[in-house]
Structures are given as structure tokens and as C-alpha cells.
Design an enzyme around this catalytic site. Structure first.
Site, PDB file in Angstrom:
ATOM      1  N   GLU A  78       0.823  -1.216   0.000  1.00 23.06           N
ATOM      2  CA  GLU A  78       0.000   0.000   0.000  1.00 23.06           C
ATOM      3  C   GLU A  78       0.859   1.269   0.000  1.00 23.06           C
ATOM      4  O   GLU A  78       1.814   1.391   0.743  1.00 23.06           O
ATOM      5  CB  GLU A  78      -0.929   0.013   1.224  1.00 23.06           C
ATOM      6  CG  GLU A  78      -1.916  -1.150   1.267  1.00 23.06           C
ATOM      7  CD  GLU A  78      -2.943  -1.116   0.125  1.00 23.06           C
ATOM      8  OE1 GLU A  78      -3.095  -0.065  -0.516  1.00 23.06           O
ATOM      9  OE2 GLU A  78      -3.576  -2.169  -0.106  1.00 23.06           O
ATOM     10  N   CYS A 140      -8.073  -2.101   7.862  1.00 22.84           N
ATOM     11  CA  CYS A 140      -6.655  -2.125   7.445  1.00 22.84           C
ATOM     12  C   CYS A 140      -6.139  -0.714   7.208  1.00 22.84           C
ATOM     13  O   CYS A 140      -5.037  -0.364   7.638  1.00 22.84           O
ATOM     14  CB  CYS A 140      -6.467  -2.962   6.187  1.00 22.84           C
ATOM     15  SG  CYS A 140      -6.666  -4.717   6.521  1.00 22.84           S
ATOM     16  N   HIS A 164      -1.175  -5.925   1.793  1.00 20.59           N
ATOM     17  CA  HIS A 164      -2.394  -6.729   1.676  1.00 20.59           C
ATOM     18  C   HIS A 164      -2.072  -8.038   0.963  1.00 20.59           C
ATOM     19  O   HIS A 164      -1.312  -8.043  -0.004  1.00 20.59           O
ATOM     20  CB  HIS A 164      -3.454  -5.963   0.873  1.00 20.59           C
ATOM     21  CG  HIS A 164      -4.455  -5.249   1.725  1.00 20.59           C
ATOM     22  ND1 HIS A 164      -4.689  -3.897   1.622  1.00 20.59           N
ATOM     23  CD2 HIS A 164      -5.300  -5.700   2.694  1.00 20.59           C
ATOM     24  CE1 HIS A 164      -5.633  -3.560   2.498  1.00 20.59           C
ATOM     25  NE2 HIS A 164      -6.016  -4.632   3.155  1.00 20.59           N
TER      26      HIS A 164
HETATM   27  N1  PCA Z   1      -8.461  -7.000   5.996  1.00 11.80           N
HETATM   28  C1  PCA Z   1      -9.402  -5.928   6.232  1.00 11.80           C
HETATM   29  C2  PCA Z   1      -9.377  -5.699   7.712  1.00 11.80           C
HETATM   30  C3  PCA Z   1      -8.704  -6.883   8.300  1.00 11.80           C
HETATM   31  C4  PCA Z   1      -8.080  -7.571   7.156  1.00 11.80           C
HETATM   32  O1  PCA Z   1      -7.331  -8.559   7.228  1.00 11.80           O
HETATM   33  C5  PCA Z   1      -9.128  -4.689   5.388  1.00 11.80           C
HETATM   34  O2  PCA Z   1      -8.573  -4.810   4.288  1.00 11.80           O
HETATM   35  O3  PCA Z   1      -9.462  -3.583   5.810  1.00 11.80           O
END
Ligand code: PCA
Length: 200
Positions: A78, A140, A164
Site C-alpha cells: 500500500e 486495514c 495486503h
Molecule cells: N483485511 C481488512 C481488515 C482486516 C483484514 O485482514 C481490510 O482490508 O481492511
């Protein structure tokens, strides 16, 4: 050197969260740096309170947060966290904020880990990875914003970023969604730690 690395608990219909499954598998040390692993709750309010405490207790040089992005087909690093909490479905506490600020702070923070170099390294190791320009508006993004805001507002030296990861195969048996093996995800996170440590 110390690295605080987090994964999330499961949320929604899922029984596992590949981010935490992968973090659990990491070695206790990477390139001589101690790896401190923590699981975060999928809760806007608790993450906002817990993460600054974790950073203050651990005093890490690097904070690497990871989470599941079900439906994405590769590892995504990200670029930016925005000052927004917005969710229709709500978090694991049943809290569903609409257009709320996370903190009284800037609109956004850029990741301070070397996102471009991480993506390059992963791809050299044949692990599909790209930069993502949005961590969404769910928990997240709140975790990433919270870590960067805490580090910035407290004048800490630590670098921080968010990765992610896709579903793992066992999660998609009854879905038409992409997945990546847990081992590949774990190797990707490990390489991201290594690359980030080089930049400190
Ligand atoms: N993914 C979610 C919140 C927790 C996770 O593992 C997200 O992308 O916000």
C-alpha cells in the site's frame, strides 16, 4: 533492530485470516532483527487504541502491518493511508462508521517503507506483487493510518507500511476468487521485511 509485524484476526464469513497465518510462520529473526508478531482485532476503535500502545511498548525500528484483501490476485504494497473510516458491513464489534475521521490529523500519510523496491524484489523472486494506491476505508486502512500518525505525531524514527495479501486456496474452495499459497505469502512478507530493513 526490532520489527513489529502484525496480521489480523478473521472477519466476515472467513474462519482464518491469511495475514495472521503467514505472520505466525515467520522466523523469530530476519537479518539479525528481532521479529515481534501480534494479531490485531478487526475493530476500528480497538486498533486505534491498541496499535499506538503496541508501538510504544515494543519500540520497533520497523512496523509492518499485513491484512487480507480477498479478491485481489497478488500481494499489494500500500502506498497511502487516508483519514477515513467508512464501512457498510461493519467491523467485528458491529461498528459501521460512515465518513468518519480516524484522528484529527492530515488527510493522508504515505507509507515510509520502500514500496517500489519491495515490489521489485518480490517480482524478482517470482512472487506476483504490485503497488496499491488504496488500502480502502476499512480497518486495514485505519491500522496503517494509525501507525503512521502515531509515529509522525510522537516524532518516532520507525518506518511503517502495510501489505495486503490474497486469500489462500482453502478459502476459495467455494468461491470464484483468486488465491495465493500461504508459503508464497509468507515468503513475500519475509522479503518485504528484509527490503525494508535495508532502508533503515
Ligand atoms: N483485511 C481488512 C481488515 C482486516 C483484514 O485482514 C481490510 O482490508 O481492511
Amino acid at each position: 533492530m526490532k520489527v513489529l509485524i502484525t496480521g489480523f484476526e478473521p472477519f466476515g464469513e472467513e474462519k482464518i485470516n491469511p495475514s495472521w497465518e503467514a505472520v505466525k510462520m515467520l522466523p523469530e529473526e530476519i537479518e539479525g532483527a528481532r521479529i515481534v508478531k501480534k494479531q490485531l482485532p478487526v475493530s476500528f476503535k480497538r486498533v486505534r487504541r491498541l496499535l499506538p500502545e503496541l508501538i510504544d511498548d515494543t519500540k520497533p525500528d520497523l512496523v509492518l502491518l499485513t491484512g487480507q484483501a480477498g479478491g485481489r490476485f497478488n500481494i499489494t504494497v500500500e502506498r497511502v493511508a487516508i483519514n477515513v473510516m467508512d464501512s457498510v458491513k461493519g467491523d467485528n464489534d458491529g461498528y459501521a462508521p460512515e465518513d468518519e475521521l480516524i484522528f484529527n490529523g492530515p488527510a493522508a500519510y504515505f507509507a515510509t517503507i520502500p514500496i517500489r523496491r519491495i515490489v521489485k524484489t518480490l517480482r524478482e523472486e517470482k512472487i506476483p506483487a504490485t503497488i496499491s494506491n488504496s488500502a480502502g476505508t476499512y480497518v486495514c486502512n485505519t491500522a496503517m493510518y494509525t501507525a503512521l500518525h502515531h509515529i509522525s505525531s510522537q516524532g518516532l524514527k520507525a518506518k511503517a507500511g502495510f501489505i495486503h495479501v490474497p486469500y489462500i486456496p482453502e478459502q476459495v474452495l467455494d468461491k470464484t476468487k483468486p488465491s495465493m499459497s500461504l508459503d508464497m505469502i509468507k515468503r513475500g512478507i519475509q522479503l518485504a521485511v528484509r527490503e525494508s530493513l535495508k532502508s533503515l
